[in-house]
Motif scaffolding. Structure first.
Motif, short mmCIF file in Angstrom:
data_model
loop_
_atom_site.label_atom_id
_atom_site.label_comp_id
_atom_site.label_asym_id
_atom_site.label_seq_id
_atom_site.Cartn_x
_atom_site.Cartn_y
_atom_site.Cartn_z
N THR A 257 -4.53 2.19 -5.82
CA THR A 257 -4.92 3.43 -6.50
C THR A 257 -3.93 3.76 -7.62
O THR A 257 -2.76 4.06 -7.35
CB THR A 257 -4.96 4.59 -5.47
N ALA B 296 0.87 -1.19 0.00
CA ALA B 296 0.00 0.00 0.00
C ALA B 296 0.90 1.23 0.00
O ALA B 296 0.83 2.09 0.89
CB ALA B 296 -1.00 0.00 1.16
N ASP C 180 -0.01 -0.75 -4.81
CA ASP C 180 -1.11 0.04 -4.26
C ASP C 180 -2.33 -0.14 -5.15
O ASP C 180 -2.22 -0.36 -6.36
CB ASP C 180 -0.72 1.52 -4.20
C1 LIG Z 1 -2.55 6.80 3.84
S1 LIG Z 1 -1.96 6.11 2.34
C2 LIG Z 1 -0.34 5.53 2.82
C3 LIG Z 1 0.64 5.50 1.67
C4 LIG Z 1 2.05 5.01 2.02
N1 LIG Z 1 2.02 3.70 2.64
C5 LIG Z 1 2.78 5.98 2.90
O1 LIG Z 1 2.74 5.84 4.13
O2 LIG Z 1 3.41 6.92 2.39
C6 LIG Z 1 -2.87 4.59 2.25
C7 LIG Z 1 -2.70 3.88 0.93
O3 LIG Z 1 -3.28 2.57 1.07
C8 LIG Z 1 -3.79 2.20 -0.20
N2 LIG Z 1 -4.71 1.05 0.01
C9 LIG Z 1 -5.77 0.95 0.81
N3 LIG Z 1 -6.32 -0.28 0.74
C10 LIG Z 1 -5.57 -1.00 -0.14
C11 LIG Z 1 -5.61 -2.33 -0.64
N4 LIG Z 1 -6.56 -3.20 -0.26
N5 LIG Z 1 -4.66 -2.72 -1.52
C12 LIG Z 1 -3.69 -1.85 -1.92
N6 LIG Z 1 -3.60 -0.57 -1.49
C13 LIG Z 1 -4.53 -0.15 -0.61
C14 LIG Z 1 -4.44 3.48 -0.71
O4 LIG Z 1 -4.66 3.44 -2.10
C15 LIG Z 1 -3.42 4.53 -0.26
O5 LIG Z 1 -2.48 4.82 -1.27
#
Ligand SMILES: C[S@@+](CC[C@H](N)C(=O)[O-])C[C@H]1O[C@@H](n2cnc3c(N)ncnc32)[C@H](O)[C@@H]1O
Length: 261
Positions: A71, A48, A69
């Motif tokens: 998105t 993610a 990720d």
């Molecule tokens: C708050 S951001 C954190 C991004 C990164 N980990 C950071 O800390 O810089 C949460 C991320 O989780 C991703 N996400 C949420 N559920 C997910 C899933 N089931 N599979 C892949 N990505 C997911 C979202 O698309 C988003 O980009």
């Protein structure tokens, strides 16, 4: 359904998230990277990954990093930012972290930051991280923590969901520990640190934040001292600071021993 909400929310947040001073700060980023047992022959997975802040910070310390990720706007940004920073050992792809596309044991380590609180049934993500690391490999989870008390937690989560509809639930540390243990991992280390970020930057980054501000401010007035996991403090000049708790846990997958004879 929730995955559509995630994609919409993080397409909306991608640019602001990438430049968020807090997300790039020493306490939120270096504090996690420095906690990982990195070596230059290792392959890591950033789970993610969002705009790849963690993956890009890991890249100089390891052989290669993959970021995944849900998105696509985040993956596009992670790819272009890595190119702009001349990082050649990181690659990014779209995927669901509750069903990773990699085979068992492909990575030396897997890390996820600020993601579990967006994921329904987050243990599926932890199990997948445990599956794709080799025996003896590492799993690291960093996230802001939920309250241990149910009523405190309900108040905290309501504010989070008003601000960001993709928020699912912040987990108390004991729940994160339980998930990792049930995934067969052994505890290597943990730290819990309070952190502070600018309340307005946080509120306005979430797609629901600006419209929900009056309701959120009313909720804050109801509990002026906040709760252990979420507290807002306003200084003499009216600047509001949000105080949260950041929990980082590091786990190891047991080394498999094959009986001889
Ligand atoms: C708050 S951001 C954190 C991004 C990164 N980990 C950071 O800390 O810089 C949460 C991320 O989780 C991703 N996400 C949420 N559920 C997910 C899933 N089931 N599979 C892949 N990505 C997911 C979202 O698309 C988003 O980009």
């Amino acid at each position: 359904m929730h995955q559509d909400t995630i994609r919409r929310e993080f397409a909306h947040q991608s640019s602001a998230f990438n430049v968020s001073p807090f997300m790039r700060s020493a306490e939120a980023l270096t504090g996690l990277i420095d906690f990982l047992p990195l070596a230059d022959d290792q392959r890591w997975l950033d789970v993610a990954c969002g705009p790849g802040l963690v993956a890009r910070a890991l890249a100089p310390c390891v052989r290669s990093v993959d970021g995944v990720d849900l998105t696509s706007a985040m993956i596009d940004l992670a790819t272009s930012e890595a190119r702009r920073e001349a990082i050649t050992n990181a690659r990014f792809s779209v995927g669901d972290v509750t069903a990773l596309k990699w085979s068992d044991g492909e990575f030396d380590g897997a890390v996820t930051r600020f993601s579990l609180h967006h994921i329904p049934l987050p243990e599926r993500c932890v199990e997948e991280m445990a599956r794709v690391v080799r025996s003896g490999g590492f799993v690291a989870i960093g996230d802001h923590l939920g309250a241990r008390d149910r009523a405190d937690g309900d108040w905290h989560e309501t504010i989070e969901r008003l601000r960001d509809p993709s928020h699912w639930a912040c987990l108390p540390l004991a729940m994160v520990q339980g998930m990792a243990e049930r995934a067969g991992l052994m505890r290597e280390g943990e730290k819990v640190v309070p952190f502070a970020l600018e309340f307005d930057e946080w509120l306005n980054r979430g797609s629901g934040g600006p419209a929900a501000r009056p309701l959120i401010e009313r909720a804050l007035r109801d509990r002026p001292n906040g709760v252990e996991s979420f507290r807002v403090e306003v200084d003499g000049s009216g600047v509001a600071t949000l105080h949260l708790m950041y929990g980082i846990t590091l786990w190891r997958k047991p080394v498999l021993t094959v009986a001889s004879g």
